[in-house]
Design an enzyme around this catalytic site. Structure first.
Site, short mmCIF file in Angstrom:
data_model
loop_
_atom_site.label_atom_id
_atom_site.label_comp_id
_atom_site.label_asym_id
_atom_site.label_seq_id
_atom_site.Cartn_x
_atom_site.Cartn_y
_atom_site.Cartn_z
N LYS A 189 0.82 -1.21 0.00
CA LYS A 189 0.00 0.00 0.00
C LYS A 189 0.85 1.26 0.00
O LYS A 189 0.50 2.25 -0.62
CB LYS A 189 -0.91 0.02 1.22
CG LYS A 189 -2.09 -0.92 1.09
CD LYS A 189 -3.17 -0.55 2.08
CE LYS A 189 -4.37 -1.46 1.90
NZ LYS A 189 -5.41 -1.20 2.87
N LYS A 214 -11.38 -3.24 -3.69
CA LYS A 214 -12.31 -2.11 -3.73
C LYS A 214 -11.71 -0.92 -4.44
O LYS A 214 -12.42 -0.07 -4.92
CB LYS A 214 -12.60 -1.63 -2.29
CG LYS A 214 -13.30 -2.61 -1.41
CD LYS A 214 -13.28 -2.08 0.04
CE LYS A 214 -13.87 -3.07 0.99
NZ LYS A 214 -13.18 -3.13 2.28
N LYS A 243 -5.19 -9.26 -6.87
CA LYS A 243 -6.39 -9.45 -6.06
C LYS A 243 -7.52 -8.52 -6.53
O LYS A 243 -7.25 -7.39 -6.90
CB LYS A 243 -6.01 -9.12 -4.60
CG LYS A 243 -7.04 -9.43 -3.58
CD LYS A 243 -6.59 -8.99 -2.19
CE LYS A 243 -6.79 -7.50 -1.99
NZ LYS A 243 -6.71 -7.06 -0.60
P1 TYM Z 1 -10.95 -5.53 4.04
O1 TYM Z 1 -11.96 -4.49 4.37
O2 TYM Z 1 -9.89 -5.20 3.05
O3 TYM Z 1 -11.67 -6.84 3.56
C1 TYM Z 1 -12.67 -7.47 4.33
C2 TYM Z 1 -12.55 -8.98 4.18
O4 TYM Z 1 -12.68 -9.35 2.81
C3 TYM Z 1 -11.58 -10.17 2.44
N1 TYM Z 1 -11.23 -9.92 1.04
C4 TYM Z 1 -11.09 -10.87 0.12
N2 TYM Z 1 -11.23 -12.20 0.17
C5 TYM Z 1 -11.03 -12.91 -0.96
N3 TYM Z 1 -10.69 -12.33 -2.14
C6 TYM Z 1 -10.54 -10.99 -2.25
N4 TYM Z 1 -10.24 -10.44 -3.42
C7 TYM Z 1 -10.75 -10.20 -1.08
N5 TYM Z 1 -10.69 -8.86 -0.83
C8 TYM Z 1 -10.98 -8.72 0.48
C9 TYM Z 1 -10.45 -9.76 3.37
O5 TYM Z 1 -9.48 -10.78 3.49
C10 TYM Z 1 -11.20 -9.52 4.65
O6 TYM Z 1 -11.38 -10.73 5.36
N6 TYM Z 1 -7.76 -5.46 7.90
C11 TYM Z 1 -9.02 -5.97 7.43
C12 TYM Z 1 -10.20 -5.60 8.31
C13 TYM Z 1 -10.04 -5.87 9.76
C14 TYM Z 1 -10.11 -7.15 10.38
C15 TYM Z 1 -9.95 -6.90 11.78
C16 TYM Z 1 -10.30 -8.44 9.91
C17 TYM Z 1 -9.84 -4.95 10.74
N7 TYM Z 1 -9.80 -5.57 11.95
C18 TYM Z 1 -9.96 -7.92 12.69
C19 TYM Z 1 -10.29 -9.47 10.85
C20 TYM Z 1 -10.13 -9.22 12.21
C21 TYM Z 1 -9.28 -5.43 6.03
O7 TYM Z 1 -8.73 -4.46 5.61
O8 TYM Z 1 -10.28 -6.08 5.38
#
Ligand code: TYM
Length: 341
Positions: A118, A205, A202
């Site tokens: 990032k 968003k 990947k």
């Molecule tokens: P975030 O908001 O980027 O994504 C949320 C969840 O979606 C999954 N994900 C995917 N899975 C499969 N293929 C993809 N292309 C894909 N894009 C996103 C992510 O793996 C995630 O599970 N840091 C985390 C949010 C977070 C979190 C936490 C998660 C904050 N605190 C505590 C677990 C526990 C994040 O940015 O997710």
């Protein structure tokens, strides 16, 4: 007490930044909904504090938070069965994150590949919050003594880091097993949904072109168009899964089909062996529309009643706080903070 002696409790989170994608749905939200039941207590969080590690337009953040909540509700997350809330309404997240900032080591953060990706060449200019992000993520989970963290593949390293933070805290403060060492749950065919225009990246968003991702709010025509235009190679589908090796775009579409139909890539290949893209892509588009359209209509219905979403989040935050506050207080006590009230 051993880590396994903690109540089986799931925690996971999603950022309210940009559109919710098919990757978020298959890699996370769909599985979160399936984990509700007798085995686990389930806590799901819209992580707005994480979102602002990169710039979010203040006038849009509240609505983005409601929209992600609507996507979760429409995908079957039941606020009676799960605790559903947004992170900034439970102050203990930020407080425990500060303590973890003082437990985690700079060298650990330097190894985080997501930060490196990032920040890119711009590492001096990104926010300090983006760098410390994994400590806040550890706080999210450990604040509830959660034992299981269902996430997509991209979050694996962050979950491993929270295990290190838990272990170091327990050692430093002589509190064996106070914090559990949570297990990542990364299962199923869709833990890494890829970009529709480049199967080595990947689906995210924040990608440049809308054609590279499916958004949960896309209508039927848009979904069909995006799958029909998805990049592929000229070969038909192979007889076995092995035949998809080194064909990332083809593999991705098969995995998406398997994820949407809750089966395995092997089953999809068995059904479509030898089929050309002219047959497979329309079938995939129809499947995606059949699965996603009811969710997007329900999202639209929910978004027409923001007050109801806000009530659900307020109630969820109250329930979350009931679990979090005593754990935070105990943490302060272990650290040795003077508490006079
Ligand atoms: P975030 O908001 O980027 O994504 C949320 C969840 O979606 C999954 N994900 C995917 N899975 C499969 N293929 C993809 N292309 C894909 N894009 C996103 C992510 O793996 C995630 O599970 N840091 C985390 C949010 C977070 C979190 C936490 C998660 C904050 N605190 C505590 C677990 C526990 C994040 O940015 O997710």
């Amino acid at each position: 007490m051993t880590a396994t002696a903690h109540t089986p409790r799931v925690f996971s989170g999603i950022k309210p930044s940009g559109d919710v994608t098919l990757g978020n749905y298959l890699g996370a939200i769909k599985r979160w909904s399936e984990m509700q039941g007798p085995t686990f207590e389930t806590i799901y969080c819209v992580v707005d504090l994480h979102a602002i590690t990169v710039w979010q337009e203040p006038s849009e953040l509240a609505n983005a938070t409601r929209e992600v909540t609507a996507a979760m509700l429409a995908s079957g997350i039941d606020p009676e069965k799960s605790i559903l809330f947004n992170q900034s309404q439970v102050h203990a997240h930020a407080e425990l994150a500060w303590i973890f900032n003082c437990v985690a080591r700079v060298g650990w953060m330097n190894r985080m590949t997501q930060f490196k990706d990032k920040a890119g060449k711009n590492a001096e200019q990104v926010s300090l919050g983006l760098y410390a992000y994994p400590a806040l993520m550890a706080a999210d989970v450990l604040l509830y003594h959660a034992t299981h963290v269902p996430v997509g593949e991209d979050q694996k390293q962050h979950v491993e880091l929270m295990r290190d933070i838990a272990t170091k805290f327990n050692n430093d403060f002589k509190a064996p097993d106070f914090f559990p060492t949570p297990e990542p749950i990364i299962e199923g065919p869709s833990t890494r949904v890829m970009n529709l225009r480049d199967g080595t990246k990947k689906m995210s968003k924040s990608g440049d072109s809308d054609m590279e991702r499916i958004n949960m709010t896309d209508d039927a025509d848009t979904i069909s168009k995006k799958f029909k235009k998805a990049r592929t190679d000229p070969e038909p589908l192979p007889e076995t899964l092995e035949g998809l090796k080194d064909r990332p775009e083809a593999r991705n579409l098969v995995d998406i089909y398997a994820g949407l139909s809750s089966t395995t890539p092997e089953t999809v290949i068995a059904e479509y062996a030898g089929a050309g893209w002219g047959r497979f892509k329309p079938a995939l588009a129809d499947l995606a529309v059949a699965k996603l359209s009811p969710i997007s209509s329900e999202m639209a219905r929910l978004m027409n009643d923001p007050a109801e979403i806000d009530r659900i989040l307020a109630r969820g935050a109250e329930r979350a706080e009931e679990i979090a506050q005593p754990i935070l207080e105990k943490t302060y006590e272990l650290v040795g903070m003077l508490r006079t009230r």
